[in-house]
Design a protein around this motif. Structure first.
Motif, PDB file in Angstrom:
ATOM      1  N   ALA A 188       3.909   5.714  -5.607  1.00  0.00           N
ATOM      2  CA  ALA A 188       3.869   5.707  -7.074  1.00  0.00           C
ATOM      3  C   ALA A 188       2.735   6.589  -7.588  1.00  0.00           C
ATOM      4  O   ALA A 188       2.907   7.359  -8.532  1.00  0.00           O
ATOM      5  CB  ALA A 188       3.709   4.284  -7.587  1.00  0.00           C
ATOM      6  N   LYS A 189       1.576   6.490  -6.945  1.00  0.00           N
ATOM      7  CA  LYS A 189       0.431   7.306  -7.362  1.00  0.00           C
ATOM      8  C   LYS A 189       0.727   8.785  -7.161  1.00  0.00           C
ATOM      9  O   LYS A 189       0.406   9.621  -8.003  1.00  0.00           O
ATOM     10  CB  LYS A 189      -0.823   6.903  -6.586  1.00  0.00           C
ATOM     11  N   ASN A 190       1.382   9.139  -6.064  1.00  0.00           N
ATOM     12  CA  ASN A 190       1.757  10.527  -5.786  1.00  0.00           C
ATOM     13  C   ASN A 190       2.716  11.051  -6.858  1.00  0.00           C
ATOM     14  O   ASN A 190       2.577  12.179  -7.346  1.00  0.00           O
ATOM     15  CB  ASN A 190       2.381  10.628  -4.398  1.00  0.00           C
ATOM     16  N   LYS A 191       3.692  10.225  -7.246  1.00  0.00           N
ATOM     17  CA  LYS A 191       4.642  10.629  -8.291  1.00  0.00           C
ATOM     18  C   LYS A 191       3.925  10.846  -9.615  1.00  0.00           C
ATOM     19  O   LYS A 191       4.213  11.810 -10.338  1.00  0.00           O
ATOM     20  CB  LYS A 191       5.732   9.575  -8.464  1.00  0.00           C
TER      21      LYS A 191
ATOM     22  N   THR B 198       0.820  -1.208   0.000  1.00  0.00           N
ATOM     23  CA  THR B 198       0.000   0.000   0.000  1.00  0.00           C
ATOM     24  C   THR B 198       0.854   1.257   0.000  1.00  0.00           C
ATOM     25  O   THR B 198       0.569   2.218  -0.711  1.00  0.00           O
ATOM     26  CB  THR B 198      -0.948   0.007   1.216  1.00  0.00           C
ATOM     27  N   SER B 199       1.915   1.254   0.773  1.00  0.00           N
ATOM     28  CA  SER B 199       2.802   2.409   0.843  1.00  0.00           C
ATOM     29  C   SER B 199       3.485   2.660  -0.504  1.00  0.00           C
ATOM     30  O   SER B 199       3.573   3.805  -0.958  1.00  0.00           O
ATOM     31  CB  SER B 199       3.861   2.196   1.921  1.00  0.00           C
TER      32      SER B 199
END
Length: 106
Positions: A11-14, A5-6
């Motif tokens: 990855a989603k934030n990037k 999850t982390s």
């Protein structure tokens, strides 16, 4: 394949940061092209030659100023993570949580 999850959140934030940067860059190109076109057309209608209108500093002022903002944005997306590390945000969050924990213990 199990997804952490982390890792997924990172990855989603990037991806979101990249998307915002590329959107900003596209808007910069489109808007400044329109501004330049309107400025050159207006100046040529006012009696300037195309070269005078096109190569005027005022024609490029928005490109330059906004370009500096784009450069800062690009640095924050591409350069800063290389300097401070990819896990900088997590380290700072952990630091603030530890400080808050220590403060609440007193």
């Amino acid at each position: 394949m199990e997804v952490n999850t982390s890792s997924f959140r990172k990855a989603k934030n990037k991806v979101e940061k990249l998307k915002r940067f590329y959107t900003h860059l596209a808007v910069y190109m489109v808007i400044n092209t329109i501004i330049t076109t309107v400025k050159v057309m207006s100046n040529t209608n006012s009696g300037e030659t195309f070269e005078e209108a096109f190569f005027s500093f005022s024609t490029y002022a928005s490109w330059i100023v906004w370009g500096l903002v784009i450069a800062i944005h690009a640095f924050s997306v591409f350069g800063l993570p290389r300097i401070v590390g990819d896990d900088w945000e997590e380290r700072k969050i952990q630091q603030f949580m530890n400080e808050e924990f220590e403060h609440n213990k007193k």
